[in-house]
Write a protein that holds these residues in place. Structure first.
Motif, short mmCIF file in Angstrom:
data_model
loop_
_atom_site.label_atom_id
_atom_site.label_comp_id
_atom_site.label_asym_id
_atom_site.label_seq_id
_atom_site.Cartn_x
_atom_site.Cartn_y
_atom_site.Cartn_z
N ILE A 1 0.86 -1.18 0.00
CA ILE A 1 0.00 0.00 0.00
C ILE A 1 0.90 1.23 0.00
CG2 ILE A 1 -1.71 1.34 1.30
CD1 ILE A 1 -2.65 -1.31 2.55
N ALA A 2 0.57 2.21 -0.83
CA ALA A 2 1.28 3.49 -0.80
C ALA A 2 0.27 4.62 -0.59
CB ALA A 2 2.05 3.73 -2.10
N GLN A 3 0.66 5.58 0.23
CA GLN A 3 -0.15 6.78 0.39
C GLN A 3 -0.17 7.55 -0.92
OE1 GLN A 3 1.25 9.28 3.56
NE2 GLN A 3 -0.27 10.89 3.21
N ASP A 4 -1.33 8.03 -1.32
CA ASP A 4 -1.36 8.77 -2.58
C ASP A 4 -0.64 10.11 -2.43
OD1 ASP A 4 -3.14 10.60 -1.49
OD2 ASP A 4 -4.78 10.13 -2.81
N GLU A 5 -0.10 10.57 -3.54
CA GLU A 5 0.78 11.74 -3.49
C GLU A 5 0.04 13.00 -3.08
OE1 GLU A 5 3.54 11.28 -7.12
OE2 GLU A 5 2.09 9.65 -7.24
N LYS A 6 -1.25 13.07 -3.34
CA LYS A 6 -2.01 14.28 -3.00
C LYS A 6 -2.14 14.47 -1.50
CE LYS A 6 -4.79 14.02 -7.22
NZ LYS A 6 -6.11 13.60 -7.74
N THR A 7 -2.23 13.37 -0.74
CA THR A 7 -2.40 13.49 0.71
C THR A 7 -1.10 13.35 1.47
OG1 THR A 7 -2.92 11.14 1.04
CG2 THR A 7 -4.76 12.60 0.54
N ALA A 8 0.01 13.13 0.77
CA ALA A 8 1.31 13.00 1.43
C ALA A 8 1.94 14.38 1.59
CB ALA A 8 2.23 12.10 0.62
N GLU A 9 2.36 14.70 2.81
CA GLU A 9 3.03 15.99 3.04
C GLU A 9 4.30 16.08 2.20
OE1 GLU A 9 4.66 18.64 6.80
OE2 GLU A 9 3.50 16.81 7.18
N PHE A 10 5.02 14.95 2.11
CA PHE A 10 6.19 14.83 1.23
C PHE A 10 5.99 13.57 0.41
CE2 PHE A 10 7.52 17.35 4.82
CZ PHE A 10 8.27 18.36 4.25
N ALA A 11 5.98 13.71 -0.91
CA ALA A 11 5.55 12.60 -1.78
C ALA A 11 6.69 11.73 -2.30
CB ALA A 11 4.77 13.15 -2.97
N GLY A 12 7.94 12.03 -1.91
CA GLY A 12 9.08 11.31 -2.48
C GLY A 12 9.02 9.81 -2.28
N MET A 13 8.84 9.37 -1.02
CA MET A 13 8.85 7.93 -0.74
C MET A 13 7.67 7.20 -1.37
SD MET A 13 10.49 7.59 3.10
CE MET A 13 9.71 6.00 3.40
N PRO A 14 6.43 7.68 -1.17
CA PRO A 14 5.33 6.96 -1.82
C PRO A 14 5.42 6.99 -3.34
CG PRO A 14 4.50 8.88 -0.61
CD PRO A 14 5.93 8.71 -0.24
N SER A 15 5.88 8.10 -3.90
CA SER A 15 6.01 8.19 -5.35
C SER A 15 7.03 7.19 -5.87
CB SER A 15 6.42 9.62 -5.75
OG SER A 15 6.63 9.70 -7.14
N ALA A 16 8.18 7.06 -5.18
CA ALA A 16 9.20 6.10 -5.60
C ALA A 16 8.66 4.67 -5.54
CB ALA A 16 10.44 6.24 -4.72
N ALA A 17 7.86 4.38 -4.50
CA ALA A 17 7.26 3.04 -4.39
C ALA A 17 6.29 2.79 -5.54
CB ALA A 17 6.55 2.90 -3.05
N ILE A 18 5.45 3.78 -5.82
CA ILE A 18 4.45 3.64 -6.89
C ILE A 18 5.13 3.42 -8.24
CG2 ILE A 18 2.66 4.89 -8.17
CD1 ILE A 18 1.99 6.25 -5.39
N GLN A 19 6.24 4.13 -8.45
CA GLN A 19 6.94 4.02 -9.74
C GLN A 19 7.55 2.65 -9.98
OE1 GLN A 19 9.63 7.38 -9.92
NE2 GLN A 19 7.93 8.84 -9.78
N THR A 20 7.69 1.83 -8.94
CA THR A 20 8.21 0.47 -9.15
C THR A 20 7.21 -0.40 -9.89
OG1 THR A 20 7.30 -0.44 -7.08
CG2 THR A 20 9.50 0.58 -6.97
N GLY A 21 5.92 -0.04 -9.84
CA GLY A 21 4.89 -0.86 -10.44
C GLY A 21 4.45 -2.02 -9.56
N TYR A 22 4.95 -2.06 -8.32
CA TYR A 22 4.65 -3.19 -7.43
C TYR A 22 3.66 -2.83 -6.32
CZ TYR A 22 8.67 -5.29 -9.73
OH TYR A 22 9.53 -5.80 -10.66
#
Length: 207
Positions: A164-185
């Motif tokens: 599960i990744a926090q969506d970037e809109k609700t993340a105060e800092f989106a770097g970590m969730p965005s990097a996770a999402i970009q893996t496709g996993y």
């Protein structure tokens, strides 16, 4: 909430009334608020153990367990070497220690080298959880800068776990969730206020 016996293959004990045995949460900048939001909405009878890596200043004692304990109804403690994972308890990685989950369901703390300049490392936690709990593990990536957790997300996915990744809109800092999402996993990309409900549904809904 008794633990079932270990099986002969050195798998960790499975918890009763749980489809998953462990939730591994990772966060960095903006993470305390995000972790508080997730944990404060879990029920006291939550049937999985929870391990948390939050990047902290290694020079100072962490008050994170005490802060979270005042805001949640589930038990929160700073992880100690040899702790047995127990359902409904949150284990926080101490400052400047990697938090690892072992195949027998215990915790280890390590001062091994920094990973991407970080200790504790979300990648190491996720990779150890994937190796030990395989398809009975959930990884959650919350607010943070950088890309810690992305390699570990791949390990969770490859062993059959759920991410599960926090969506970037609700993340105060989106770097970590965005990097996770970009893996496709990542299996679920959710607003912060929906993550706890998803965890309850995943862990307890099919029990």
């Amino acid at each position: 909430m008794a633990k079932m016996a270990e099986n002969a293959n050195n798998h960790p004990p499975q918890f009763t009334n749980a489809a998953f045995d462990i939730v591994a949460l990772a966060a960095s900048a903006g993470g305390l608020a995000a972790i508080t939001e997730v944990l404060s909405n879990l029920p006291a009878e939550f049937t999985a153990a929870i391990a948390v890596v939050q990047h902290l200043d290694p020079r100072h004692r962490s008050l994170m367990a005490e802060i979270l304990s005042r805001r949640t109804i589930i038990s929160v403690k700073q992880a100690e070497e040899g702790n047995n994972l127990t359902p409904g308890i949150v284990y926080i990685a101490p400052p400047n220690r990697h938090l690892l989950v072992n195949c027998d369901g215990t915790l280890s703390l390590s001062q091994s080298e920094l990973v991407h300049f970080l200790r504790p490392s979300a990648d190491l936690l996720f990779e150890s959880v994937a190796a030990s709990y395989k398809d009975r593990a959930i990884a959650v990536v919350l607010s943070g800068t950088g890309s810690d957790g992305a390699m570990g997300v791949e390990a969770i996915h490859k062993m059959g776990g759920t991410v599960i990744a926090q969506d970037e809109k609700t993340a105060e800092f989106a770097g970590m969730p965005s990097a996770a999402i970009q893996t496709g996993y990542v299996d679920f990309i959710l607003p912060l206020n929906e993550i706890s409900h998803a965890l309850v549904t995943l862990v307890m809904g099919n029990a």
